[in-house]
Design a protein around this motif. Structure first.
Motif, short mmCIF file in Angstrom:
data_model
loop_
_atom_site.label_atom_id
_atom_site.label_comp_id
_atom_site.label_asym_id
_atom_site.label_seq_id
_atom_site.Cartn_x
_atom_site.Cartn_y
_atom_site.Cartn_z
N LEU A 189 10.86 171.41 31.08
CA LEU A 189 11.81 170.54 30.36
C LEU A 189 11.54 170.55 28.86
O LEU A 189 12.48 170.62 28.04
N SER A 190 10.24 170.47 28.50
CA SER A 190 9.89 170.39 27.08
C SER A 190 9.78 171.76 26.41
O SER A 190 9.60 171.83 25.19
N LEU B 191 13.21 163.66 33.80
CA LEU B 191 13.86 164.86 34.32
C LEU B 191 15.35 164.63 34.56
O LEU B 191 16.18 165.50 34.29
N GLY C 76 17.20 164.77 31.31
CA GLY C 76 17.28 166.13 30.79
C GLY C 76 16.57 166.37 29.47
O GLY C 76 16.35 167.52 29.10
N SER C 77 16.21 165.31 28.76
CA SER C 77 15.48 165.46 27.50
C SER C 77 14.96 164.10 27.06
O SER C 77 15.45 163.05 27.49
#
Length: 352
Positions: A56-57, A317, A320-321
């Motif tokens: 994600l990161s 999660l 999404g960010s």
């Protein structure tokens, strides 16, 4: 870093297990005492949450938690005390956070030893109790000498004497009627039989499932592990391991099951930090506060703690960010006394 001490009778399979867990090089042979020195190894703790957060990161690196294992030579009956060959080796596991008792349940004519896990457990407990008795007797003698010239709490001596009476009878502390308070006080004595225990029953390759070992009356969680198959599993390319493990009924593998059982026993949970540079898993004692967890990252974070920005890994999660999570109010600002939850993703705000 948590340390788990692996202990077993000769040819129980403990060195095979150690090598599998740590990609180590402890000698393995079908005869006793092929391991002649203490071996240390480290294993990465697999955690899908770490992988998901790292993706994600877009993190450059992912740093899992690490568990350290200690492998000592097999404890033959009569060797656990300091007068025998086992005393110096047992010193290698005295500072372990928990013990892993490896019991043999596999039959192999080519490998010496008895394939009876109950017999193995009783023999191990006797040797460990003997070692603890000798260690505690020496410590008690020192305390008594000190008591003549300075104040030593009477209840401390009394509890040590009670524990010594238990051990002298061949009973490990974990099977005694000593209270939780008594056992906590004994913590600084580094007694082997006062530690949390995970029991690994090393099974036959033809039947790697744990079976019913309730009759063992084991002092901790019992895991059925076929060290031989686990070693073969770790020798495969990573992409093939999951399929092979499923075919053989090995589940998530020995390392993940063993670490999971040890974390439960030790009351450990995990929080995460994540960003473009690194996503990292941080084990912590359940119930720890935000400022205590900040200190695990860096002492400056604890000393200059202002607040912790927290979000559950699932919520992050789902959003999404971090930007979306913050915009939608999923990220909370928590103070020093916040009780950190398993799976929290934290960013520490501090000033020194």
């Amino acid at each position: 870093m948590q340390r788990l001490g692996i202990v077993g009778l000769p040819n129980a399979g403990k060195s095979t297990l150690f090598n599998t867990l740590c990609d180590g090089d402890s000698p393995v042979a079908p005869f006793p005492f092929s391991t002649t020195s203490t071996h240390l190894g480290e294993a990465k703790v697999a955690d899908e949450r770490l992988d998901l957060l790292s993706a994600l990161s877009g993190s450059a690196t992912s740093t899992p938690a690490i568990v350290q294992f200690t492998d000592i030579r097999g404890l033959a009956p009569g060797s656990g005390g300091d007068d025998g060959m086992g005393g110096s080796f047992l010193g290698g596991v005295r500072e372990a956070d928990a013990l892993v008792l490896v019991l043999r349940a596999f039959d192999d004519p080519a490998v010496e030893g008895v394939a009876d896990p109950l017999e193995g457990l009783l023999a191990l407990e006797m040797e460990l109790s003997l070692a603890d008795s000798e260690s505690l007797e020496r410590q008690l003698a020192k305390r008594r000498r000190r008591a003549k010239g300075e104040a030593v709490p009477a209840d401390e001596l009394e509890r040590m004497e009670r524990a010594l009476g238990v051990l002298d009878g061949g009973t490990p502390i974990w099977r005694s009627s000593l209270t939780r308070e008594d056992r906590c006080m004994l913590g600084k004595c580094f007694l082997l039989t006062n530690k949390p225990v995970v029991v690994v029953v090393n099974t036959d390759a033809d039947d790697p499932s744990c079976g019913d070992y309730s009759e063992l009356g084991a002092p901790g969680a019992v895991l059925g592990v076929c060290a031989k198959l686990e070693a073969e599993l770790m020798g495969l390319p990573e992409g093939e391991r999951t399929e092979f493990a499923a075919e053989l009924g090995l589940g998530k593998g020995a390392l993940r099951r063993l670490v999971g059982a040890a974390y439960d026993l030790l009351g450990l949970q995990t929080f995460f930090t994540t960003g473009p540079k690194e996503t990292r898993a941080w084990p912590f004692q359940a119930g720890a506060t935000a400022v205590e967890c900040a200190g695990l990252i860096h002492t400056d974070f604890q000393r200059g703690f202002i607040r912790a920005d927290c979000v559950s890994w699932q919520a992050l999660l789902a959003e999404g960010s971090e930007t979306a999570a913050r915009r939608n109010g999923k990220i909370r600002s928590e103070g020093r006394t916040y009780s950190v939850k398993d799976g929290d993703v934290m960013e520490i705000r501090f000033n020194v």
